[in-house]
Design a protein around this motif. Structure first.
Motif, PDB file in Angstrom:
ATOM      1  N   ILE A   1     -33.904  75.697 -38.978  1.00  0.00           N
ATOM      2  CA  ILE A   1     -34.714  75.419 -40.384  1.00  0.00           C
ATOM      3  C   ILE A   1     -34.418  75.297 -41.373  1.00  0.00           C
ATOM      4  O   ILE A   1     -34.842  74.512 -42.431  1.00  0.00           O
ATOM      5  CB  ILE A   1     -35.113  77.585 -41.071  1.00  0.00           C
ATOM      6  N   TYR A   2     -32.885  75.178 -41.799  1.00  0.00           N
ATOM      7  CA  TYR A   2     -32.256  74.882 -43.108  1.00  0.00           C
ATOM      8  C   TYR A   2     -32.963  72.908 -43.790  1.00  0.00           C
ATOM      9  O   TYR A   2     -32.951  72.460 -43.808  1.00  0.00           O
ATOM     10  CB  TYR A   2     -30.799  74.921 -43.130  1.00  0.00           C
ATOM     11  N   CYS A   3     -31.969  72.706 -41.782  1.00  0.00           N
ATOM     12  CA  CYS A   3     -31.848  71.330 -41.586  1.00  0.00           C
ATOM     13  C   CYS A   3     -33.657  70.936 -41.550  1.00  0.00           C
ATOM     14  O   CYS A   3     -33.375  69.735 -42.857  1.00  0.00           O
ATOM     15  CB  CYS A   3     -31.611  70.963 -40.811  1.00  0.00           C
ATOM     16  N   TYR A   4     -34.380  71.348 -41.800  1.00  0.00           N
ATOM     17  CA  TYR A   4     -35.889  70.620 -41.157  1.00  0.00           C
ATOM     18  C   TYR A   4     -37.016  71.258 -42.309  1.00  0.00           C
ATOM     19  O   TYR A   4     -38.562  70.829 -42.717  1.00  0.00           O
ATOM     20  CB  TYR A   4     -36.525  70.634 -40.231  1.00  0.00           C
ATOM     21  N   SER A   5     -37.242  71.657 -43.355  1.00  0.00           N
ATOM     22  CA  SER A   5     -37.290  71.900 -44.350  1.00  0.00           C
ATOM     23  C   SER A   5     -37.010  71.018 -45.690  1.00  0.00           C
ATOM     24  O   SER A   5     -38.052  71.755 -46.862  1.00  0.00           O
ATOM     25  CB  SER A   5     -37.119  73.976 -44.794  1.00  0.00           C
ATOM     26  N   LEU A   6     -36.413  70.320 -45.412  1.00  0.00           N
ATOM     27  CA  LEU A   6     -36.254  69.024 -46.667  1.00  0.00           C
ATOM     28  C   LEU A   6     -36.066  67.617 -45.973  1.00  0.00           C
ATOM     29  O   LEU A   6     -35.553  67.756 -44.623  1.00  0.00           O
ATOM     30  CB  LEU A   6     -35.102  69.509 -47.166  1.00  0.00           C
TER      31      LEU A   6
END
Length: 192
Positions: free
Chosen positions: A17-22
Protein backbone atom coordinates in the motif's frame (compact mmCIF):
# COMPACT_ATOMS: atom_id res chain seq x y z
CA UNK A 1 3.39 -19.96 13.80
CA UNK A 2 -0.02 -18.69 12.66
CA UNK A 3 0.58 -15.31 14.37
CA UNK A 4 3.91 -14.95 12.56
CA UNK A 5 2.27 -15.79 9.21
CA UNK A 6 -0.53 -13.25 9.79
CA UNK A 7 2.07 -10.64 10.78
CA UNK A 8 4.10 -11.26 7.60
CA UNK A 9 0.99 -11.00 5.42
CA UNK A 10 -0.04 -7.74 7.10
CA UNK A 11 3.50 -6.37 6.78
CA UNK A 12 3.61 -7.26 3.06
CA UNK A 13 0.16 -5.68 2.52
CA UNK A 14 1.21 -2.48 4.36
CA UNK A 15 4.46 -2.20 2.36
CA UNK A 16 2.57 -2.66 -0.91
CA UNK A 17 0.00 0.00 0.00
CA UNK A 18 2.82 2.39 0.90
CA UNK A 19 4.82 1.71 -2.23
CA UNK A 20 1.93 1.88 -4.66
CA UNK A 21 0.13 4.92 -3.25
CA UNK A 22 2.74 7.31 -4.68
CA UNK A 23 4.72 7.50 -7.91
CA UNK A 24 7.79 9.64 -8.47
CA UNK A 25 7.24 10.91 -12.02
CA UNK A 26 9.57 13.84 -12.76
CA UNK A 27 12.46 15.93 -11.52
CA UNK A 28 13.90 19.24 -12.73
CA UNK A 29 17.25 19.86 -11.06
CA UNK A 30 19.78 22.70 -11.21
CA UNK A 31 23.28 22.01 -9.91
CA UNK A 32 25.90 24.66 -9.20
CA UNK A 33 29.49 24.47 -8.06
CA UNK A 34 30.63 27.75 -6.53
CA UNK A 35 33.08 28.71 -3.76
CA UNK A 36 33.80 25.06 -2.83
CA UNK A 37 30.10 24.24 -2.44
CA UNK A 38 27.82 21.97 -4.45
CA UNK A 39 24.22 23.20 -4.52
CA UNK A 40 21.24 21.15 -5.62
CA UNK A 41 18.01 23.01 -6.33
CA UNK A 42 15.23 20.81 -7.63
CA UNK A 43 11.54 20.44 -8.20
CA UNK A 44 10.21 16.92 -7.69
CA UNK A 45 6.84 15.74 -9.00
CA UNK A 46 5.10 13.06 -6.96
CA UNK A 47 1.74 11.60 -7.96
CA UNK A 48 -0.90 10.05 -5.73
CA UNK A 49 -2.27 6.95 -7.44
CA UNK A 50 -4.91 6.03 -4.89
CA UNK A 51 -8.47 7.12 -4.19
CA UNK A 52 -7.61 8.02 -0.59
CA UNK A 53 -5.57 10.93 0.79
CA UNK A 54 -1.90 10.03 1.15
CA UNK A 55 0.25 11.03 4.13
CA UNK A 56 3.64 9.40 3.82
CA UNK A 57 7.16 10.10 4.95
CA UNK A 58 9.76 10.15 2.19
CA UNK A 59 13.51 9.86 2.61
CA UNK A 60 15.78 12.10 0.53
CA UNK A 61 19.43 10.92 0.55
CA UNK A 62 22.61 13.03 0.54
CA UNK A 63 25.88 11.62 -0.79
CA UNK A 64 28.54 10.79 1.79
CA UNK A 65 32.21 10.55 0.92
CA UNK A 66 35.49 11.75 2.43
CA UNK A 67 35.52 14.45 -0.28
CA UNK A 68 32.17 15.86 0.88
CA UNK A 69 31.37 17.85 3.96
CA UNK A 70 28.06 17.81 5.74
CA UNK A 71 25.00 19.35 4.15
CA UNK A 72 24.75 22.72 5.89
CA UNK A 73 21.53 24.03 4.34
CA UNK A 74 18.29 22.21 3.54
CA UNK A 75 14.99 23.65 2.33
CA UNK A 76 11.94 21.54 1.46
CA UNK A 77 8.84 23.34 0.29
CA UNK A 78 5.48 22.01 -0.86
CA UNK A 79 4.88 24.12 -3.98
CA UNK A 80 1.45 22.61 -4.60
CA UNK A 81 0.04 23.90 -1.31
CA UNK A 82 2.49 26.82 -0.91
CA UNK A 83 3.68 25.69 2.53
CA UNK A 84 6.98 24.45 3.96
CA UNK A 85 7.14 20.66 4.10
CA UNK A 86 7.41 19.14 7.55
CA UNK A 87 10.92 17.75 8.07
CA UNK A 88 10.64 14.69 10.31
CA UNK A 89 14.30 13.82 10.73
CA UNK A 90 17.59 15.10 9.41
CA UNK A 91 20.82 13.09 9.48
CA UNK A 92 24.21 13.41 7.82
CA UNK A 93 23.17 11.06 4.99
CA UNK A 94 19.65 12.35 4.35
CA UNK A 95 16.43 13.95 5.44
CA UNK A 96 12.92 12.55 5.96
CA UNK A 97 9.93 14.72 5.24
CA UNK A 98 6.17 14.43 5.12
CA UNK A 99 4.27 14.23 1.82
CA UNK A 100 0.52 14.84 1.86
CA UNK A 101 -1.53 14.53 -1.31
CA UNK A 102 -5.18 14.33 -2.15
CA UNK A 103 -6.36 11.37 -4.27
CA UNK A 104 -4.99 11.28 -7.82
CA UNK A 105 -3.17 14.58 -7.41
CA UNK A 106 0.35 15.55 -8.52
CA UNK A 107 2.38 17.31 -5.84
CA UNK A 108 5.39 19.50 -6.54
CA UNK A 109 8.12 19.72 -3.91
CA UNK A 110 11.08 22.07 -4.06
CA UNK A 111 14.19 20.69 -2.39
CA UNK A 112 17.38 22.68 -2.01
CA UNK A 113 20.58 21.65 -0.25
CA UNK A 114 24.17 22.85 -0.10
CA UNK A 115 27.17 20.62 0.57
CA UNK A 116 30.79 21.54 1.16
CA UNK A 117 33.31 20.05 -1.30
CA UNK A 118 36.76 19.11 -0.03
CA UNK A 119 38.04 17.74 -3.32
CA UNK A 120 37.38 17.68 -7.04
CA UNK A 121 34.18 15.64 -6.99
CA UNK A 122 30.47 16.38 -6.59
CA UNK A 123 27.65 13.86 -6.59
CA UNK A 124 23.86 13.73 -6.76
CA UNK A 125 22.14 10.46 -5.86
CA UNK A 126 20.00 9.14 -8.71
CA UNK A 127 20.02 5.38 -8.22
CA UNK A 128 17.34 5.48 -5.52
CA UNK A 129 14.84 5.96 -8.37
CA UNK A 130 14.83 2.15 -8.75
CA UNK A 131 13.15 1.80 -5.33
CA UNK A 132 10.04 3.45 -6.78
CA UNK A 133 9.76 0.56 -9.23
CA UNK A 134 9.25 2.77 -12.31
CA UNK A 135 11.45 5.06 -14.39
CA UNK A 136 11.00 8.81 -14.23
CA UNK A 137 8.74 10.00 -17.01
CA UNK A 138 10.92 13.11 -17.39
CA UNK A 139 14.24 14.21 -15.88
CA UNK A 140 15.83 17.58 -16.64
CA UNK A 141 19.22 18.56 -15.27
CA UNK A 142 21.31 21.68 -15.57
CA UNK A 143 24.85 22.17 -14.24
CA UNK A 144 26.25 25.68 -13.95
CA UNK A 145 29.89 26.30 -13.11
CA UNK A 146 32.27 29.25 -13.35
CA UNK A 147 34.17 29.32 -16.64
CA UNK A 148 37.49 28.85 -14.85
CA UNK A 149 36.55 25.36 -13.60
CA UNK A 150 37.44 22.60 -16.04
CA UNK A 151 35.20 19.53 -16.09
CA UNK A 152 37.24 16.32 -16.24
CA UNK A 153 34.35 13.86 -16.29
CA UNK A 154 30.56 13.68 -16.15
CA UNK A 155 28.79 10.38 -15.45
CA UNK A 156 26.12 11.27 -18.02
CA UNK A 157 26.91 12.86 -21.37
CA UNK A 158 25.16 16.25 -21.64
CA UNK A 159 22.79 17.06 -24.47
CA UNK A 160 24.23 20.56 -24.82
CA UNK A 161 26.70 23.00 -23.32
CA UNK A 162 27.06 26.75 -23.66
CA UNK A 163 28.75 29.71 -22.00
CA UNK A 164 26.73 32.69 -20.79
CA UNK A 165 27.92 35.63 -18.66
CA UNK A 166 31.05 33.88 -17.44
CA UNK A 167 29.27 30.64 -16.54
CA UNK A 168 29.35 27.32 -18.36
CA UNK A 169 26.01 25.48 -18.48
CA UNK A 170 25.48 21.82 -19.28
CA UNK A 171 21.96 20.59 -20.08
CA UNK A 172 20.43 17.09 -19.89
CA UNK A 173 16.94 15.93 -20.81
CA UNK A 174 15.86 12.32 -20.28
CA UNK A 175 12.53 10.60 -20.83
CA UNK A 176 11.54 7.23 -19.37
CA UNK A 177 14.72 7.46 -17.27
CA UNK A 178 15.81 4.69 -14.89
CA UNK A 179 19.30 5.73 -13.72
CA UNK A 180 21.93 3.02 -13.37
CA UNK A 181 24.48 5.33 -11.76
CA UNK A 182 24.59 8.52 -9.75
CA UNK A 183 25.21 11.93 -11.29
CA UNK A 184 28.95 12.43 -10.67
CA UNK A 185 31.00 15.47 -11.64
CA UNK A 186 34.79 15.39 -11.57
CA UNK A 187 36.48 18.72 -12.11
CA UNK A 188 39.90 20.34 -12.11
CA UNK A 189 40.33 22.14 -8.80
CA UNK A 190 43.62 23.85 -9.71
CA UNK A 191 41.87 26.89 -11.09
CA UNK A 192 39.23 26.80 -8.40
Amino acid sequence: MKIASVFLILLFFTINIYCYSLEFIREDISFTIQDSFFCVDGIYYICSVTDKPVNNILYYPFPTDSLYGVVDSVLIYNLTDSIPAEIIRRKENGVSFKVSLEPFRVGKYKIFYRQKLYGNKAEYILTTTKYWGKPLQVANFQLEIPENIKIDSLSYKPDSCYVYKGKRRYIWHRADFMPEKNFIILFDKKNY
